[in-house]
Design an enzyme around this catalytic site. Structure first.
Site: not given
Lengths: 436, 436
Positions: B123, B253, B355, B185, B414, B321-322, B409, B256, B231
């Site tokens: 995506y 940063q 990045d 969608q 088995h 994250e960074h 068990e 964003h 982020s």
């Protein structure tokens, strides 16, 4: 057990449908999660009374309880658990991953650091059933990965106890703590923490629909192993496969529950007929015949394929959790399988061998998810961190390319962070220059 | 940008809360998913008209459209994309995994087969923003893993087009097809398939809240990369780090979105003061100053730690994250970091380098999930199959142990599957014997 041609089977295949909704269960599960977040231990206490019919004042299995329980387990069973544990440890140790780095050019160093998760939770079903093998199969990979704290939650019986064999397996596997909590409330406690149960980084292990839906809901706040469905086996057999073995293996899968699926694929119609008869002969002789009969009637299938290619394509479309290859050339066929949880090669690699002893985890992707998921392994209990190190010279060389890309995305402050390094080490004036 | 002592910061840390509910968005998202499942392309058409204000008769970007678009991209930008693609390919190639097997004893062979996913969907957000770098960062690991079909969905602009730079990046990365569909969608179409969009095995890539919630809902029916949040960057700087660099990185940063988080950790209170001033000096000079100012005011923090140990503990608690290490001994410190998406080592390893260019994917775990997740990589696009092969002799040796565990068990079918092989090769009588 129905016999179907490949064509008939294909016509039965439904379009991929959604498993993402289950309104009544979800409503209950969400309320439970919310209550555990708000009330902590008090909510656990209430739900344990409600669902497990036992009033607990503390959830943790004490070291005293633990020791006493283990003494109740007979030595043959303890030895068997030890052997299984050694095999699992040996196999999982092959998957240990290490830090790595490359220096593609002087002044550029790139790599990955590999670290274990800090704390994981394993859900072990309880009540009537007891799954010590799942304790070993799920805890040992975490241990091998280097996870420091491995905790189990499992619903207590009506006396407020956990099955001694589960506790023995937990001790052998190196589990840190065991808590007597089950259901969605256990998943909520493991995710968000309560006064006594610490929050974990990942939750693994099987459970009923409440546990499974709770795992789906908390996913993202915590890592989970998978959304597990009912268990399946697919056996690809030619006429050389002993029909009694194939039947026994199909039926061993069927005993798990009515929803379990047993499929045999063969290229020999008369073999299919023999197998069908043998299945019918064996069912009434088995202890769990009611469950087995229901499962086989609903989901048991023998699919006739014309040749190996058709059979292999069908297997790859099924992406079965367990695949047994009982043909004259099983190794050769195994290399053509793209999608399966585990492949059992040859007439003597019966599924229960993998369920209990061989070493690979029996926690496997079900319901076609072997198309995108792996068996539980050490890789489930580690994570990686990228490493990036550029020298001054190398950054200056790369600067224009980075600035071009950042500006193409309209991220001009990104471009500035590079420009400030390229154009002026101390950058007292760069923004002024640009804006004059 | 606030300056806080470690103690003050700790007091601000809230208990871990649930991100598992978002009622209004979920209601909308579930309706969209359901409609796409029922109506297929017709639902996509309607939602594209509703959300993207464009009436499309076909969703696929044709090869003609694709070629024409790429010709619009200037050669400097194309070259930059090519350089980035090569670096990403080089880095990801280090992660390729291979089949392995062990023969711990004669007659026992165990291993894993490694196979790529068949088809993945990426995506890519659209509308005003354009993220060609994300195309490279998400598609190339899939390509290196051996995925045959890599498809992109991205919302079209009001002229029914996809940004030409995105299409150029898709071509460079080896993407198979691009579809002009966005939002929940698109996620539904990728999961369940429509007349024109095939269902995929895994969906990766960033998106808005509708895309993110839709990914959470379809998870299990399809694999997903992660539930991504806003982020974040954390910079550990001592007084030797050029204050202008640190400020520029924090602000990159922040551009964003308002929800982005920029944190600096330092052990020097006077440095913190200087940094605060430099941040205030730089903000008004930047193009996206409104977003940056909002982000820094809400989430920007300078945390004072007394020593390296405190700083490292704080970083591991944040699991950023960074992480940029701009201290005198960054390599040494990096070995003590347990939890981070990516570590940028030294004063010249600015986050935008990662990045856009260095090679490791910029798709990284956010919001503390680096405690249990890894950067996107080749390992996201492969899966493993366990291999188990025992000889007749070895199964007979192992039989009693397996039977002991299975019976413990209560899984007697088995046990029978093993017993039938041990006691009698043709097993015509075993069940009768047992039941006589």
């Amino acid at each position: 057990m129905k016999i179907l041609s490949l064509h008939q089977w294909k016509q039965q295949q439904a379009k991929k449908t959604s498993s993402s909704r289950n309104k009544q269960v979800d409503q209950d599960v969400l309320r439970i999660i919310e209550q555990v977040q708000i009330q902590g231990d008090e909510a656990l206490k209430q739900y344990t009374l409600q669902f497990d019919q036992v009033n607990l004042n503390s959830f943790e299995v004490t070291s005293d309880e633990w020791e006493k329980a283990i003494k109740k387990v007979n030595s043959t069973l303890l030895d068997a658990l030890e052997i299984a544990a050694q095999n699992i440890q040996r196999y999982q140790s092959e998957m240990i991953e290490f830090d790595w780095s490359i220096t593609p050019e002087t002044g550029v160093k790139l790599g990955q650091q590999v670290t274990p998760l800090d704390r994981v939770g394993i859900y072990i079903p309880g009540g009537k059933a007891s799954y010590p093998s799942t304790v070993l199969m799920d805890a040992i990979p975490a241990k091998v990965a280097g996870v420091k704290e491995i905790i189990i939650t499992s619903p207590p019986n009506k006396n407020g106890e956990i099955d001694p064999v589960v506790l023995a397996a937990a001790k052998i596997a190196g589990v840190t703590k065991v808590y007597k909590v089950g259901g969605a409330q256990a998943i909520a406690a493991l995710t968000y923490g309560t006064e006594t149960i610490p929050s974990v980084d990942k939750i693994v292990g099987p459970g009923n629909i409440y546990v499974t839906r709770a795992k789906k809901w908390v996913y993202g706040d915590v890592a989970i192993d998978m959304i597990a469905g009912p268990s399946e086996i697919c056996i690809f057999a030619d006429s050389n496969a002993p029909v009694s073995y194939v039947a026994a293996d199909l039926l061993s899968q069927a005993e798990h529950d009515e929803e379990a699926t047993s499929i045999c694929i063969t290229n020999d119609r008369s073999y299919a007929k023999l197998l069908q008869e043998e299945v019918n002969r064996q069912i009434p002789l088995l202890e769990r015949k009611e469950i087995i009969d229901a499962s086989i009637s609903q989901n048991g299938k023998i699919i006739i394929c014309e040749n190996n290619k058709e059979a292999i394509d069908t297997i790859n479309q099924l992406a079965p959790e367990h695949l047994q290859l009982m043909t004259t050339d099983p190794e050769q066929i195994s290399t053509k399988i793209k999608h399966a949880g585990a492949i059992f090669i040859g007439n003597y690699s019966s599924e229960p061998l993998g369920d209990y002893l061989a070493g690979p985890s029996h926690t496997l992707p079900t319901n076609g998810t072997a198309k995108f998921s792996s068996p539980l392994g050490v890789y489930d209990f580690i994570k990686k961190t990228s490493l990036i190190q550029y020298s001054k010279n190398k950054l200056e060389e790369a600067a224009d390319t980075i600035i071009t890309l950042a500006e193409a995305e309209g991220l001009t402050a990104h471009a500035n962070a590079i420009r400030i390094r390229k154009e002026n080490n101390h950058a007292q004036s760069i923004f002024k220059q640009k804006n004059q």
